[in-house]
Design an enzyme around this catalytic site. Structure first.
Site, PDB file in Angstrom:
ATOM      1  N   GLY A   1       6.319 -69.745   6.531  1.00  0.00           N
ATOM      2  CA  GLY A   1       6.616 -69.217   5.211  1.00  0.00           C
ATOM      3  C   GLY A   1       7.210 -67.834   5.351  1.00  0.00           C
ATOM      4  O   GLY A   1       7.823 -67.494   6.366  1.00  0.00           O
TER       5      GLY A   1
ATOM      6  N   HIS B   1     -10.416 -58.781   8.771  1.00  0.00           N
ATOM      7  CA  HIS B   1      -9.503 -59.292   7.741  1.00  0.00           C
ATOM      8  C   HIS B   1      -8.667 -58.158   7.135  1.00  0.00           C
ATOM      9  O   HIS B   1      -8.724 -57.884   5.932  1.00  0.00           O
ATOM     10  CB  HIS B   1     -10.287 -60.027   6.647  1.00  0.00           C
ATOM     11  CG  HIS B   1      -9.460 -61.050   5.925  1.00  0.00           C
ATOM     12  ND1 HIS B   1      -9.971 -62.238   5.451  1.00  0.00           N
ATOM     13  CD2 HIS B   1      -8.143 -61.073   5.591  1.00  0.00           C
ATOM     14  CE1 HIS B   1      -9.023 -62.931   4.856  1.00  0.00           C
ATOM     15  NE2 HIS B   1      -7.894 -62.239   4.935  1.00  0.00           N
ATOM     16  N   ILE B   2      -7.835 -57.553   7.975  1.00  0.00           N
ATOM     17  CA  ILE B   2      -7.049 -56.386   7.548  1.00  0.00           C
ATOM     18  C   ILE B   2      -5.549 -56.684   7.566  1.00  0.00           C
ATOM     19  O   ILE B   2      -4.728 -55.760   7.660  1.00  0.00           O
ATOM     20  CB  ILE B   2      -7.352 -55.154   8.419  1.00  0.00           C
ATOM     21  CG1 ILE B   2      -7.088 -55.433   9.907  1.00  0.00           C
ATOM     22  CG2 ILE B   2      -8.786 -54.690   8.197  1.00  0.00           C
ATOM     23  CD1 ILE B   2      -7.131 -54.193  10.789  1.00  0.00           C
ATOM     24  N   GLY B   3      -5.168 -57.945   7.455  1.00  0.00           N
ATOM     25  CA  GLY B   3      -3.764 -58.324   7.563  1.00  0.00           C
ATOM     26  C   GLY B   3      -2.822 -57.526   6.686  1.00  0.00           C
ATOM     27  O   GLY B   3      -1.760 -57.093   7.121  1.00  0.00           O
TER      28      GLY B   3
ATOM     29  N   ARG C   1      -6.470 -68.035   7.457  1.00  0.00           N
ATOM     30  CA  ARG C   1      -7.811 -68.199   6.907  1.00  0.00           C
ATOM     31  C   ARG C   1      -8.727 -68.740   7.997  1.00  0.00           C
ATOM     32  O   ARG C   1      -8.308 -69.550   8.834  1.00  0.00           O
ATOM     33  CB  ARG C   1      -7.811 -69.170   5.714  1.00  0.00           C
ATOM     34  CG  ARG C   1      -7.169 -68.607   4.452  1.00  0.00           C
ATOM     35  CD  ARG C   1      -8.017 -67.505   3.834  1.00  0.00           C
ATOM     36  NE  ARG C   1      -7.488 -67.042   2.555  1.00  0.00           N
ATOM     37  CZ  ARG C   1      -6.633 -66.033   2.418  1.00  0.00           C
ATOM     38  NH1 ARG C   1      -6.191 -65.390   3.500  1.00  0.00           N
ATOM     39  NH2 ARG C   1      -6.211 -65.658   1.225  1.00  0.00           N
TER      40      ARG C   1
ATOM     41  N   VAL D   1      -4.234 -65.169  11.665  1.00  0.00           N
ATOM     42  CA  VAL D   1      -4.217 -64.191  10.574  1.00  0.00           C
ATOM     43  C   VAL D   1      -4.069 -64.892   9.230  1.00  0.00           C
ATOM     44  O   VAL D   1      -3.587 -64.309   8.266  1.00  0.00           O
ATOM     45  CB  VAL D   1      -3.098 -63.140  10.760  1.00  0.00           C
ATOM     46  CG1 VAL D   1      -3.392 -62.241  11.938  1.00  0.00           C
ATOM     47  CG2 VAL D   1      -1.734 -63.804  10.941  1.00  0.00           C
TER      48      VAL D   1
ATOM     49  N   GLU E   1     -17.143 -64.818   6.005  1.00  0.00           N
ATOM     50  CA  GLU E   1     -16.882 -63.380   6.070  1.00  0.00           C
ATOM     51  C   GLU E   1     -17.760 -62.633   5.073  1.00  0.00           C
ATOM     52  O   GLU E   1     -18.047 -63.170   3.998  1.00  0.00           O
ATOM     53  CB  GLU E   1     -15.401 -63.098   5.774  1.00  0.00           C
ATOM     54  CG  GLU E   1     -14.459 -63.705   6.781  1.00  0.00           C
ATOM     55  CD  GLU E   1     -12.992 -63.451   6.461  1.00  0.00           C
ATOM     56  OE1 GLU E   1     -12.128 -63.840   7.261  1.00  0.00           O
ATOM     57  OE2 GLU E   1     -12.694 -62.880   5.375  1.00  0.00           O
TER      58      GLU E   1
END
Length: 328
Positions: free
Chosen positions: A157, A287-289, A239, A237, A268
């Site tokens: 995507g 989870h800091i994408g 889910r 990165v 999480e």
């Protein structure tokens, strides 16, 4: 006439909320980090005309049954697996996300995580901080090259396209797999469409960017990891639920793959006792994408604008359930 009620599930800077306060009564959860309890969210939703949610907020059918005034849910994420889209659509509730504004930032993080994992960056930093660096040796903390290696992207995507652009600068050979071929990406980027098996078998780095759906849940399972090179590294990165974590742990322990870089997990948040966080061949991030000041600010602004639009009787700009928009 009473103002509509908006509930925001995290404490965000007041300057971004001010436009909503002009037209609505706004209440924010008191914490930036601690999640709003589901029963509290359900209670607030009963009178809410709009919700600004984050990906850890569960907006299920039971909640939506009670939310008889609700007109819009603005989710502060690209993903929306935390929301029952079908149930919302049935009730004529717009569901919005924050696409595009975080593509570059998340791709940057994916590339950073890949490089950190490949070059043993965290271990090397700790080597100095723990006073272990006593001499130079040929293979001290030697990692793996990135340049001219094969990158396999699962999920081509917007973020996948930007990651491919980054990887091209490292002269990487780029394969991708998607549920449908992305010919637009192929026309502007040096990427090659491949079967899932080919991506797994030929890639030195496999990066997962696919959304979480019923089809992608646990797609990276024991069988998938066995198909990868023993020298390959897995980066996620997207889910946590796209990965069978027990299978990943087994693959690492049995050296079926070389290492993993993970920004997401099934449940999480995790802590340092999580088996994957403890593993010496895993780089684990919280989870800091999309976590840069600039990008999170853009996401918040877009979510607020979507709520404003609905309150003003307009269509929001980034609707997930587009079937609610009249055609023609």
């Amino acid at each position: 006439m009473d103002k509509p009620f908006i509930f925001i599930t995290r404490n965000i800077p007041e300057k971004f909320v001010e436009p909503l306060r002009v037209v609505a009564e706004v209440e924010m959860w008191h914490s930036e980090e601690d999640p709003v309890p589901h029963d509290v969210l359900t209670e607030k939703a009963k009178k809410a005309h709009g919700l600004l949610t984050v990906l850890s907020d569960r907006v299920d059918e039971e909640l939506l049954k009670e939310a008889t005034n609700l007109k819009v849910i603005a989710n502060l994420a690209v993903g929306f697996d935390n929301i029952d889209i079908q149930a919302a659509t049935k009730r004529q509730i717009y569901v919005c996300n924050t696409p595009d504004v975080l593509s570059d930032t998340t791709a940057d993080l994916a590339m950073t995580l890949l490089m950190t994992t490949a070059r043993n960056i965290l271990e090397a930093s700790a080597h100095i901080k723990e006073n272990k660096w006593t001499s130079w040796s040929p293979y001290l903390l030697a990692g793996r090259d990135i340049h001219h290696k094969t990158l396999g992207i699962v999920g081509m995507g917007k973020i996948g396209e930007v990651l491919a652009k980054r990887a091209a600068g490292f002269d990487m050979n780029i394969l991708y797999h998607n549920r449908s071929r992305n010919e637009q990406a192929e026309s502007k980027l040096p990427v090659t469409y491949a079967s899932m098996d080919d991506v797994l078998e030929k890639s030195d780095f496999v990066v997962c960017l696919t959304p979480l759906t019923k089809q992608t849940e646990n797609m990276f399972n024991e069988e998938a990891f066995k198909k990868m090179k023993k020298s390959a590294m897995f980066i996620n990165v997207s889910r946590g639920d796209v990965v069978d974590e027990a299978a990943l742990l087994k693959a690492l322990n049995e050296e079926e793959i070389a290492a993993a870089g993970l920004d997401v997990f099934v449940n999480e948040p995790i802590d340092g006792s999580h088996p994957l966080a403890m593993h010496p061949k895993v780089v684990a991030l919280p989870h800091i994408g999309s976590a840069t000041v600039e990008t999170r600010t853009s996401m918040i602004k877009l979510a607020v604008q979507n709520i404003e639009a609905v309150l003003a009787g307009h269509f929001p700009s980034t609707i997930i359930n587009r079937e609610l928009v009249p055609q023609g």
